[in-house]
Motif scaffolding. Structure first.
Motif, mmCIF file in Angstrom:
data_model
loop_
_atom_site.group_PDB
_atom_site.id
_atom_site.type_symbol
_atom_site.label_atom_id
_atom_site.label_comp_id
_atom_site.label_asym_id
_atom_site.label_seq_id
_atom_site.Cartn_x
_atom_site.Cartn_y
_atom_site.Cartn_z
ATOM 1 N N LEU A 177 0.664 -1.265 -0.054
ATOM 2 C CA LEU A 177 -0.072 -0.060 -0.038
ATOM 3 C C LEU A 177 0.848 1.192 0.202
ATOM 4 O O LEU A 177 0.490 2.227 -0.817
ATOM 5 C CB LEU A 177 -0.921 0.058 1.214
ATOM 6 N N VAL A 182 -1.482 4.034 -1.976
ATOM 7 C CA VAL A 182 -2.856 3.916 -1.878
ATOM 8 C C VAL A 182 -3.258 3.745 -0.411
ATOM 9 O O VAL A 182 -2.224 3.357 0.510
ATOM 10 C CB VAL A 182 -3.381 2.775 -2.720
ATOM 11 N N ASN A 184 -5.785 1.240 0.755
ATOM 12 C CA ASN A 184 -6.632 0.158 0.918
ATOM 13 C C ASN A 184 -6.236 -0.837 -0.107
ATOM 14 O O ASN A 184 -5.869 -0.602 -1.291
ATOM 15 C CB ASN A 184 -8.152 0.120 1.246
ATOM 16 N N GLU A 187 -8.204 -0.106 -3.596
ATOM 17 C CA GLU A 187 -7.369 1.054 -4.213
ATOM 18 C C GLU A 187 -5.934 0.038 -4.807
ATOM 19 O O GLU A 187 -5.483 0.842 -6.142
ATOM 20 C CB GLU A 187 -6.883 1.931 -3.457
ATOM 21 N N SER A 190 -6.865 -1.490 -7.904
ATOM 22 C CA SER A 190 -7.285 -0.736 -9.284
ATOM 23 C C SER A 190 -6.283 -0.189 -9.857
ATOM 24 O O SER A 190 -6.025 0.046 -10.956
ATOM 25 C CB SER A 190 -8.418 0.275 -8.904
ATOM 26 N N ARG A 191 -5.006 0.308 -9.014
ATOM 27 C CA ARG A 191 -4.007 0.975 -9.360
ATOM 28 C C ARG A 191 -3.096 0.093 -10.062
ATOM 29 O O ARG A 191 -2.477 0.411 -11.111
ATOM 30 C CB ARG A 191 -3.084 1.432 -8.119
ATOM 31 N N GLU A 194 -5.003 -0.306 -13.537
ATOM 32 C CA GLU A 194 -4.505 0.613 -14.295
ATOM 33 C C GLU A 194 -3.175 0.774 -15.008
ATOM 34 O O GLU A 194 -3.020 1.200 -15.955
ATOM 35 C CB GLU A 194 -4.676 2.059 -13.438
#
Length: 199
Positions: A177, A182, A184, A187, A190-191, A194
């Protein structure tokens, strides 16, 4: 004559691209697809010199289609709005000849097509910069933990699968993290997506 298949799910963009390329004396658009599956079928059917594809399309993305056509002699150009290093990395691995951004001047496209037909590769300069500045910061072990998090596994499950203690898993997660900047797990997933870092 350079024979071209276009794949783009936005009708207006598909029409505009087709008209633009048909204006070139040495180019002819011989097929138009609105998704990756149609693109593959048209390439098999018409055997074009080049297929120009968007990335985000229904049924099969441009990258899925590029991977499926990897051994086909036709050259592949990805034309997209997305300057993402993960996409670029996948496209390079699929052996695409060009990765261009939609906001570049329209005359650049015809020039790029000719250059690619001469056997060279063309990548948008922004992407080359991105590819070098955007390395995955996680270690191999952290990547393993990240993959398991994405599969929805609990701390306990991850510990079991990797033969480590739950405390060690929690340490890995907090490091992950931190490195991804990020707050959590959601996130972090999704990072990671992406950036195109999932295998």
């Amino acid at each position: 004559m350079i024979r071209i298949v276009l794949a783009e799910d936005q009708r207006m963009m598909l029409g505009a691209l087709g008209s633009l390329l048909d204006l070139e004396e040495d180019m002819e658009v011989i097929g138009k697809a609105s998704n990756g599956e149609e693109a593959i079928a048209l390439v098999e059917q018409h055997q074009p010199d080049i297929v120009i594809m968007d990335i985000e399309m229904p049924l099969k993305s441009g990258l899925d289609a590029a991977e499926a056509l990897k051994d086909h002699p036709c050259k592949i150009i990805i034309l997209t709005t997305f300057a993402r290093s993960g996409y670029f990395e996948r496209a390079r691995k699929a052996g695409v000849s060009g990765y261009l951004l939609k906001d570049s001047p329209s005359e650049d496209l015809a020039t790029s097509i000719r250059t690619i037909m001469d056997g060279r590769r063309i990548y948008a300069p922004e992407l080359v910069d991105l590819a070098y500045s955007d390395e995955n910061p996680l270690t191999e072990r952290e990547k393993q933990v990240m993959e398991l998090i994405a599969e929805g596994k609990s701390t306990k499950d991850i510990a079991k699968e990797l033969f480590i203690t739950s405390g060690t898993v929690r340490n890995y997660i907090s490091t992950i993290l931190d490195k991804l900047e990020v707050g959590n797990r959601i996130e972090a997933i999704s990072r990671f997506k992406e950036k195109g870092w999932f295998k």
